[in-house]
Write a protein that holds these residues in place. Structure first.
Motif, PDB file in Angstrom:
ATOM      1  N   ALA A   1     -20.532   8.429 -42.766  1.00 39.56           N
ATOM      2  CA  ALA A   1     -19.975   7.659 -41.658  1.00 39.56           C
ATOM      3  C   ALA A   1     -19.669   8.541 -40.456  1.00 39.56           C
ATOM      4  O   ALA A   1     -19.706   8.075 -39.319  1.00 39.56           O
ATOM      5  CB  ALA A   1     -18.711   6.926 -42.106  1.00 39.56           C
ATOM      6  N   ARG A   2     -19.372   9.812 -40.681  1.00 39.84           N
ATOM      7  CA  ARG A   2     -19.061  10.714 -39.570  1.00 39.84           C
ATOM      8  C   ARG A   2     -20.275  11.457 -39.045  1.00 39.84           C
ATOM      9  O   ARG A   2     -20.306  11.826 -37.871  1.00 39.84           O
ATOM     10  CB  ARG A   2     -18.015  11.752 -40.014  1.00 39.84           C
ATOM     11  N   ASN A   3     -21.251  11.713 -39.895  1.00 39.60           N
ATOM     12  CA  ASN A   3     -22.348  12.598 -39.507  1.00 39.60           C
ATOM     13  C   ASN A   3     -23.673  11.894 -39.296  1.00 39.60           C
ATOM     14  O   ASN A   3     -24.542  12.422 -38.600  1.00 39.60           O
ATOM     15  CB  ASN A   3     -22.542  13.696 -40.574  1.00 39.60           C
ATOM     16  N   SER A   4     -23.879  10.724 -39.895  1.00 37.72           N
ATOM     17  CA  SER A   4     -25.169  10.061 -39.831  1.00 37.72           C
ATOM     18  C   SER A   4     -25.447   9.555 -38.415  1.00 37.72           C
ATOM     19  O   SER A   4     -24.628   8.844 -37.823  1.00 37.72           O
ATOM     20  CB  SER A   4     -25.228   8.896 -40.819  1.00 37.72           C
ATOM     21  N   ARG A   5     -26.607   9.889 -37.873  1.00 40.76           N
ATOM     22  CA  ARG A   5     -26.986   9.415 -36.545  1.00 40.76           C
ATOM     23  C   ARG A   5     -27.298   7.920 -36.582  1.00 40.76           C
ATOM     24  O   ARG A   5     -27.074   7.209 -35.597  1.00 40.76           O
ATOM     25  CB  ARG A   5     -28.215  10.179 -36.042  1.00 40.76           C
ATOM     26  N   GLU A   6     -27.815   7.432 -37.700  1.00 40.00           N
ATOM     27  CA  GLU A   6     -28.100   6.001 -37.809  1.00 40.00           C
ATOM     28  C   GLU A   6     -26.808   5.195 -37.738  1.00 40.00           C
ATOM     29  O   GLU A   6     -26.730   4.176 -37.035  1.00 40.00           O
ATOM     30  CB  GLU A   6     -28.830   5.724 -39.123  1.00 40.00           C
ATOM     31  N   TYR A   7     -25.788   5.649 -38.447  1.00 39.45           N
ATOM     32  CA  TYR A   7     -24.492   4.965 -38.424  1.00 39.45           C
ATOM     33  C   TYR A   7     -23.875   5.030 -37.027  1.00 39.45           C
ATOM     34  O   TYR A   7     -23.310   4.048 -36.535  1.00 39.45           O
ATOM     35  CB  TYR A   7     -23.560   5.609 -39.445  1.00 39.45           C
TER      36      TYR A   7
ATOM     37  N   ASP B   1     -23.798  -8.100 -37.490  1.00 44.86           N
ATOM     38  CA  ASP B   1     -24.891  -7.171 -37.806  1.00 44.86           C
ATOM     39  C   ASP B   1     -24.350  -5.831 -38.274  1.00 44.86           C
ATOM     40  O   ASP B   1     -24.911  -5.212 -39.193  1.00 44.86           O
ATOM     41  CB  ASP B   1     -25.788  -6.971 -36.587  1.00 44.86           C
ATOM     42  N   PHE B   2     -23.266  -5.382 -37.651  1.00 44.32           N
ATOM     43  CA  PHE B   2     -22.683  -4.098 -38.047  1.00 44.32           C
ATOM     44  C   PHE B   2     -22.093  -4.168 -39.453  1.00 44.32           C
ATOM     45  O   PHE B   2     -22.215  -3.214 -40.240  1.00 44.32           O
ATOM     46  CB  PHE B   2     -21.616  -3.686 -37.036  1.00 44.32           C
ATOM     47  N   GLU B   3     -21.453  -5.295 -39.777  1.00 45.80           N
ATOM     48  CA  GLU B   3     -20.920  -5.461 -41.126  1.00 45.80           C
ATOM     49  C   GLU B   3     -22.041  -5.474 -42.163  1.00 45.80           C
ATOM     50  O   GLU B   3     -21.926  -4.856 -43.227  1.00 45.80           O
ATOM     51  CB  GLU B   3     -20.111  -6.759 -41.209  1.00 45.80           C
ATOM     52  N   ARG B   4     -23.123  -6.172 -41.848  1.00 43.35           N
ATOM     53  CA  ARG B   4     -24.247  -6.191 -42.774  1.00 43.35           C
ATOM     54  C   ARG B   4     -24.863  -4.809 -42.903  1.00 43.35           C
ATOM     55  O   ARG B   4     -25.241  -4.385 -44.010  1.00 43.35           O
ATOM     56  CB  ARG B   4     -25.301  -7.198 -42.284  1.00 43.35           C
ATOM     57  N   PHE B   5     -24.951  -4.082 -41.793  1.00 43.52           N
ATOM     58  CA  PHE B   5     -25.494  -2.729 -41.848  1.00 43.52           C
ATOM     59  C   PHE B   5     -24.613  -1.829 -42.708  1.00 43.52           C
ATOM     60  O   PHE B   5     -25.117  -1.019 -43.497  1.00 43.52           O
ATOM     61  CB  PHE B   5     -25.615  -2.146 -40.442  1.00 43.52           C
ATOM     62  N   LYS B   6     -23.280  -1.952 -42.557  1.00 44.31           N
ATOM     63  CA  LYS B   6     -22.383  -1.098 -43.349  1.00 44.31           C
ATOM     64  C   LYS B   6     -22.586  -1.324 -44.835  1.00 44.31           C
ATOM     65  O   LYS B   6     -22.587  -0.361 -45.622  1.00 44.31           O
ATOM     66  CB  LYS B   6     -20.931  -1.358 -42.950  1.00 44.31           C
TER      67      LYS B   6
END
Length: 402
Positions: free
Chosen positions: A142-148, A270-275
């Protein structure tokens, strides 16, 4: 009318004195109206966007969650590069605050002052690899991923767009000061005229289609000669427009704002589904790496077992108790087992590299995964299937030993 410099030093001094006074008055008026610096505008826009996100979270997901897009400066990636002395191809690999400031940036420490700090998720003694549990791996991602990070920035951008649409229904103010200096040499006596016109205007659009615009100005004219005569006047203007046919109706006027409100809700959904999919992806990759480690261990055990069988077959062949062809077959089994072990190790390395990239970590960083997660997963699965905690513990021990 001709305009040129005054002919005498006394008139010039008097002219400049009064002109400076009026100019100073105009500058003071502008400063009283107030203006924000670019960093202040940025912080104000960020605060508005965060408020919108918090409000819409209550509508979209019926709860409020912490949300920010600023990445902390003390990320695990950065600490790994520094602690394990990993090679980097460019200072930007460490962080954007390592770049040289550009010429037209607001200030030299802009990149450094824009960074935030956060408590480290995981730590380890110097010289030892970082060991990550599944929960810690999710937090690191959650802190490092560029996709997130890109998904969060998409939500933030949608909030800024909503605020921009809302701005169309806010009261807009504008102010200006016009100063004019003229010199007439054809008149008798010669005339020097200074005029100043402060002007304030506003506009307001309402959701029912009504548009109101108004302005007020004060005209002040001073004759700097002939005894300093002057005139002044105030003018005001107010207009209102309301569409009656085309473009009328609240639902038509605020359609763009309504769509922006919907887009904000959709972005949060969309963000909730992505998480959720992101968590499943990280957990699957984590457990796949652990599974591949088990396959490497199994391949190594099989390889060692076949070596012992080959050595035993070779001893029996030397005593004439086993045909030579069976010894050759045992040797082939050893070679195949070695090849399987090498392939399993290569597959483990590929999966570990991909997992590090998913977490946003360097591929050459030394990290370890907690193999106890398999035991905890087996216990959780057993309880979920209706077994007791004692049966879950026995099942977990069986899985780990197997």
């Amino acid at each position: 009318m001709n305009r040129h410099q005054p002919s005498t030093s006394h008139e010039t001094s008097k002219l400049l004195t009064k002109y400076r006074l009026h100019l100073l008055l105009g500058v003071v008026c502008v400063l009283l109206v107030g203006c924000l610096t670019p960093p202040q505008f940025r912080r104000q826009a960020d605060d508005v966007a965060y408020d919108i996100i918090r409000q819409k979270q209550q509508l979209a997901i019926e709860r409020e969650e912490p949300f920010w897009i600023e990445t902390p400066s003390n990320t695990l990636r950065r600490r790994l590069i520094a602690r394990q002395m990993l090679p980097v191809s460019h200072p930007a690999s460490i962080g954007s605050d390592q770049l040289s400031p550009l010429e037209h940036w607001p200030k030299d420490d802009y990149l450094r002052s824009a960074r935030t700090t956060a408590e480290p998720i995981v730590s380890s003694p110097p010289g030892e690899p970082i060991r990550l549990t599944l929960i810690e791996a999710l937090q690191v991602a959650a802190r490092n991923s560029r996709e997130y990070q890109s998904e969060k920035e998409s939500v933030f951008s949608t909030a800024l767009s909503l605020d921009l649409d809302r701005d169309g229904f806010r009261t807009s103010w504008a102010g200006a000061i016009d100063n004019t200096l003229s010199y007439d040499s054809d008149s008798s006596p010669e005339t020097i005229t200074f005029s100043t016109t402060p002007r304030v205007s506003f506009s307001q659009s309402f959701e029912d289609g009504l548009d109101i615009a108004g302005s007020i100005s004060w005209d002040l004219i001073n004759l700097l000669t002939q005894g300093g005569d002057g005139t002044s006047g105030i003018s005001a203007d107010l207009s209102a427009t309301l569409p009656l046919l085309a473009g009328s109706g609240r639902h038509i006027v605020r359609e763009s704002l309504t769509q922006a409100e919907r887009d904000m809700i959709y972005a949060l959904w969309d963000f909730e589904r992505f998480k959720r999919s992101f968590v499943v992806s990280i957990a699957s990759s984590y457990l796949s790496v652990l599974q591949q480690e088990d396959q490497v261990d199994n391949a190594l055990s099989n390889y060692r077992s076949l070596i012992s069988s080959y050595q035993r077959a070779q001893s029996l062949s030397e005593e004439g108790r086993l045909p030579e062809i069976q010894v050759d077959q045992a040797k082939q089994d050893v070679l195949r087992a070695r090849n399987s072990w090498i392939n399993a190790r290569a597959s483990l390395q590929r999966q570990m590299d991909n997992f590090k990239l998913t977490l946003g970590l360097p591929t050459d960083a030394e990290i370890e995964l907690d193999r106890g997660e398999l035991e905890r997963l087996a216990a959780t699965a057993a309880v979920a299937l209706g077994g007791s905690e004692e049966e879950a513990d026995e099942q977990a021990e069986y899985v780990i030993e197997d």
